[in-house]
Design a protein around this motif. Structure first.
Motif, mmCIF file in Angstrom:
data_model
loop_
_atom_site.group_PDB
_atom_site.id
_atom_site.type_symbol
_atom_site.label_atom_id
_atom_site.label_comp_id
_atom_site.label_asym_id
_atom_site.label_seq_id
_atom_site.Cartn_x
_atom_site.Cartn_y
_atom_site.Cartn_z
ATOM 1 N N PHE A 1 39.213 13.062 -38.458
ATOM 2 C CA PHE A 1 40.104 13.481 -37.347
ATOM 3 C C PHE A 1 39.289 14.750 -36.744
ATOM 4 C CE2 PHE A 1 44.136 13.282 -35.112
ATOM 5 C CZ PHE A 1 44.144 14.567 -34.366
ATOM 6 N N ALA A 2 39.108 15.690 -37.510
ATOM 7 C CA ALA A 2 38.642 17.172 -37.048
ATOM 8 C C ALA A 2 37.218 16.799 -36.569
ATOM 9 C CB ALA A 2 38.657 18.073 -38.248
ATOM 10 N N PHE A 3 36.378 16.167 -37.019
ATOM 11 C CA PHE A 3 34.847 15.935 -36.443
ATOM 12 C C PHE A 3 35.023 14.992 -35.152
ATOM 13 C CE2 PHE A 3 33.239 18.058 -40.017
ATOM 14 C CZ PHE A 3 32.074 18.629 -39.427
ATOM 15 N N LEU B 1 35.349 25.039 -36.926
ATOM 16 C CA LEU B 1 36.689 24.821 -37.454
ATOM 17 C C LEU B 1 36.809 23.248 -38.190
ATOM 18 C CD1 LEU B 1 39.794 25.486 -37.534
ATOM 19 C CD2 LEU B 1 39.969 24.359 -35.267
ATOM 20 N N ALA B 2 36.171 22.402 -37.655
ATOM 21 C CA ALA B 2 36.101 21.151 -38.293
ATOM 22 C C ALA B 2 35.700 21.177 -39.634
ATOM 23 C CB ALA B 2 35.414 20.008 -37.366
ATOM 24 N N GLY B 3 34.668 21.972 -39.823
ATOM 25 C CA GLY B 3 33.955 22.033 -40.946
ATOM 26 C C GLY B 3 34.771 22.696 -42.072
ATOM 27 N N LEU B 4 35.498 23.513 -41.515
ATOM 28 C CA LEU B 4 36.407 24.429 -42.435
ATOM 29 C C LEU B 4 37.537 23.264 -42.928
ATOM 30 C CD1 LEU B 4 37.068 27.896 -40.760
ATOM 31 C CD2 LEU B 4 35.928 27.208 -43.099
ATOM 32 N N VAL B 5 38.036 22.449 -42.043
ATOM 33 C CA VAL B 5 39.210 21.698 -42.390
ATOM 34 C C VAL B 5 38.500 20.535 -43.279
ATOM 35 C CG1 VAL B 5 40.485 19.678 -41.503
ATOM 36 C CG2 VAL B 5 40.301 21.714 -40.074
ATOM 37 N N ALA B 6 37.293 20.202 -43.020
ATOM 38 C CA ALA B 6 36.746 19.033 -44.008
ATOM 39 C C ALA B 6 36.542 19.875 -45.335
ATOM 40 C CB ALA B 6 35.355 18.537 -43.596
ATOM 41 N N TRP B 7 36.056 20.976 -45.302
ATOM 42 C CA TRP B 7 36.006 21.598 -46.812
ATOM 43 C C TRP B 7 37.172 21.928 -47.458
ATOM 44 C CZ3 TRP B 7 37.580 26.606 -47.679
ATOM 45 C CH2 TRP B 7 37.086 27.280 -48.959
ATOM 46 N N SER B 8 37.999 22.205 -46.846
ATOM 47 C CA SER B 8 39.452 22.290 -47.553
ATOM 48 C C SER B 8 39.898 21.319 -48.149
ATOM 49 C CB SER B 8 40.542 22.727 -46.439
ATOM 50 O OG SER B 8 40.809 21.715 -45.573
ATOM 51 N N ARG B 9 39.509 20.156 -47.864
ATOM 52 C CA ARG B 9 39.950 18.908 -48.395
ATOM 53 C C ARG B 9 39.327 18.536 -49.774
ATOM 54 N NH1 ARG B 9 44.516 17.890 -46.877
ATOM 55 N NH2 ARG B 9 44.341 15.802 -47.679
ATOM 56 N N PRO C 1 45.203 18.777 -37.932
ATOM 57 C CA PRO C 1 45.508 17.570 -37.117
ATOM 58 C C PRO C 1 46.816 17.497 -36.489
ATOM 59 C CG PRO C 1 44.414 17.056 -39.125
ATOM 60 C CD PRO C 1 44.809 18.574 -39.307
ATOM 61 N N GLN C 2 47.515 18.022 -37.161
ATOM 62 C CA GLN C 2 49.004 17.816 -36.558
ATOM 63 C C GLN C 2 49.205 18.514 -35.515
ATOM 64 O OE1 GLN C 2 48.431 17.812 -39.823
ATOM 65 N NE2 GLN C 2 49.883 16.454 -40.852
ATOM 66 N N ALA C 3 48.529 19.955 -35.643
ATOM 67 C CA ALA C 3 48.634 20.984 -34.294
ATOM 68 C C ALA C 3 47.634 20.396 -33.305
ATOM 69 C CB ALA C 3 48.066 22.317 -34.940
ATOM 70 N N LEU C 4 46.600 19.670 -33.766
ATOM 71 C CA LEU C 4 45.773 19.053 -32.250
ATOM 72 C C LEU C 4 46.454 18.008 -31.669
ATOM 73 C CD1 LEU C 4 42.176 18.912 -34.162
ATOM 74 C CD2 LEU C 4 43.130 20.763 -32.117
ATOM 75 N N ALA D 1 35.962 17.701 -32.675
ATOM 76 C CA ALA D 1 35.217 18.904 -32.694
ATOM 77 C C ALA D 1 33.988 18.017 -31.714
ATOM 78 C CB ALA D 1 34.617 19.308 -33.777
ATOM 79 N N VAL D 2 33.584 16.978 -32.006
ATOM 80 C CA VAL D 2 32.158 16.594 -31.380
ATOM 81 C C VAL D 2 32.652 16.039 -29.988
ATOM 82 C CG1 VAL D 2 30.875 14.477 -31.389
ATOM 83 C CG2 VAL D 2 31.308 15.726 -33.588
ATOM 84 N N ALA D 3 33.692 15.554 -29.637
ATOM 85 C CA ALA D 3 34.371 14.911 -28.456
ATOM 86 C C ALA D 3 34.352 16.133 -27.736
ATOM 87 C CB ALA D 3 35.692 14.284 -28.383
ATOM 88 N N VAL D 4 34.890 17.429 -28.101
ATOM 89 C CA VAL D 4 34.935 18.576 -27.240
ATOM 90 C C VAL D 4 33.551 19.048 -26.800
ATOM 91 C CG1 VAL D 4 35.746 20.947 -27.316
ATOM 92 C CG2 VAL D 4 37.336 19.364 -27.849
ATOM 93 N N ALA D 5 32.665 19.073 -27.855
ATOM 94 C CA ALA D 5 31.386 19.714 -27.533
ATOM 95 C C ALA D 5 30.680 18.606 -26.650
ATOM 96 C CB ALA D 5 30.649 19.484 -28.810
ATOM 97 N N LEU D 6 30.749 17.151 -26.564
ATOM 98 C CA LEU D 6 30.300 16.494 -25.786
ATOM 99 C C LEU D 6 30.664 16.435 -24.187
ATOM 100 C CD1 LEU D 6 29.980 13.075 -27.724
ATOM 101 C CD2 LEU D 6 27.866 14.550 -27.007
ATOM 102 N N PHE D 7 32.045 16.697 -24.246
ATOM 103 C CA PHE D 7 32.467 16.966 -22.741
ATOM 104 C C PHE D 7 31.988 18.599 -21.901
ATOM 105 C CE2 PHE D 7 35.674 19.312 -20.628
ATOM 106 C CZ PHE D 7 35.884 18.687 -19.331
ATOM 107 N N LEU D 8 32.197 19.527 -23.000
ATOM 108 C CA LEU D 8 31.768 20.777 -22.566
ATOM 109 C C LEU D 8 30.114 20.721 -22.272
ATOM 110 C CD1 LEU D 8 33.789 23.167 -24.858
ATOM 111 C CD2 LEU D 8 34.361 22.633 -22.383
ATOM 112 N N VAL D 9 29.445 20.267 -22.965
ATOM 113 C CA VAL D 9 28.053 20.238 -22.826
ATOM 114 C C VAL D 9 27.298 19.377 -21.902
ATOM 115 C CG1 VAL D 9 25.472 20.470 -24.164
ATOM 116 C CG2 VAL D 9 27.816 21.502 -25.285
#
Length: 301
Positions: free
Chosen positions: A100-102, A200-208, A35-38, A105-113
């Motif tokens: 935050f991560a999702f 990537l968002a799934g990995l961030v969520a799983w890491s928690r 999240p900080q990197a984003l 990710a969903v915002a990027v996906a909606l924009f691209l698609v």
């Protein structure tokens, strides 16, 4: 005064507990910094591109954080006991990292698609530019001048023309490779990038969960809250576009002062700048070829 020492607090934005003997735990600790990197990526893109779409996405991201702040204080569900023993702070429902991560990710996906639609003329115009570059390269061959499709060659220049012709074919091949490398992303490519963002968002969520900061339920609720917030924000910004509110806002003096624009919906982030550079490069190459032609004429006279 020496005995009156106020206890110090820790700024825990990047303070992550992990098991030093577990390599996976170490990787998860780095994933916690996504999240900080984003946020750094958001700020960099806004400053460097001045794109309204990026600024709107970041505004939605901040609004999503506000929703998480309110939900945590409304639900008041504690974190797992293990993290409390090591000093974990704040409520755990829902997971702010997952939300935050999702959202991102969903915002990027909606924009691209759904929103990003590169203009159909971009590929056609780029193909014409490549063809023009190839024609410019072949117009000068060993000092001979083409007039009305007929080459007027001076004696002793046959070998030089063959070398120049081979060089022009190589230049045309390189131009074709370059054209392919800078084609706008196809729908399949945009879908693949969206899938990577979601992974990537799934990995961030799983890491928690792996680090013990949240339960499975807290993370799942965070994922759902982030996804729903992204969809809701996408609908709001779509409505703002349809009603002309974004166009109106971009005409305000403050928006024009900051050089805000709305090009990324129809153009790649780097494409407009790249095409400007290519036009400048083609003009420079044409001037160099013209100078070579003039020098070749002087040598033959």
């Amino acid at each position: 005064m020496a005995d009156d020492i106020t206890p110090l607090a820790s700024l825990s934005l990047t303070h992550v507990y992990y098991n030093p003997d577990d390599s996976i735990s170490y990787i998860c600790a780095w994933l916690a910094l996504v999240p900080q990197a984003l946020c750094v990526v958001y700020a960099t893109l806004i400053w460097s591109t001045r794109e309204a779409e990026v600024a709107l996405m970041f505004a939605g991201q901040l609004a999503c954080e506000g929703v998480n702040f309110a939900l945590k204080r409304l639900i008041k569900e504690e974190r797992p006991r293990r993290i409390h023993r090591t000093g974990g702070k704040g409520y755990g429902m829902p997971s702010s990292h997952a939300q935050f991560a999702f959202f991102w990710a969903v915002a990027v996906a909606l924009f691209l698609v759904a929103r990003h639609r590169p203009r159909l003329g971009q590929r056609h115009n780029r193909s014409l530019a490549v063809a023009a570059a190839a024609t410019t390269t072949t117009s000068v061959q060993g000092g001979g001048v083409k007039e009305n499709g007929c080459a007027s060659l001076l004696p002793g220049q046959q070998q030089q023309q063959q070398q120049s012709s081979a060089a022009s074919r190589l230049a045309a091949l390189n131009a074709d490779i370059e054209r392919y490398a800078h084609e706008p992303w196809s729908f399949v490519q945009r879908a693949l990038v969206s899938a990577v963002a979601l992974a990537l968002a799934g990995l961030v969520a799983w890491s928690r969960i792996y680090l013990g900061y949240h339960t499975e339920k807290q993370v799942l609720v965070g994922c759902a809250a982030g996804s729903l917030s992204a969809v809701g924000w996408f609908l709001i910004t779509s409505l703002a576009r349809q009603m002309g509110l974004l166009s109106w806002a971009l005409e305000l003096p403050v928006a024009r002062w900051f050089r805000l624009r709305d090009l990324v919906v129809e153009q790649d982030l780097c494409q407009a700048g790249w095409e400007s550079w290519e036009r400048r490069r083609q003009r420079r190459l044409a001037q160099e070829q013209q100078q070579q032609q003039q020098q070749a004429k002087k040598k033959t006279t």
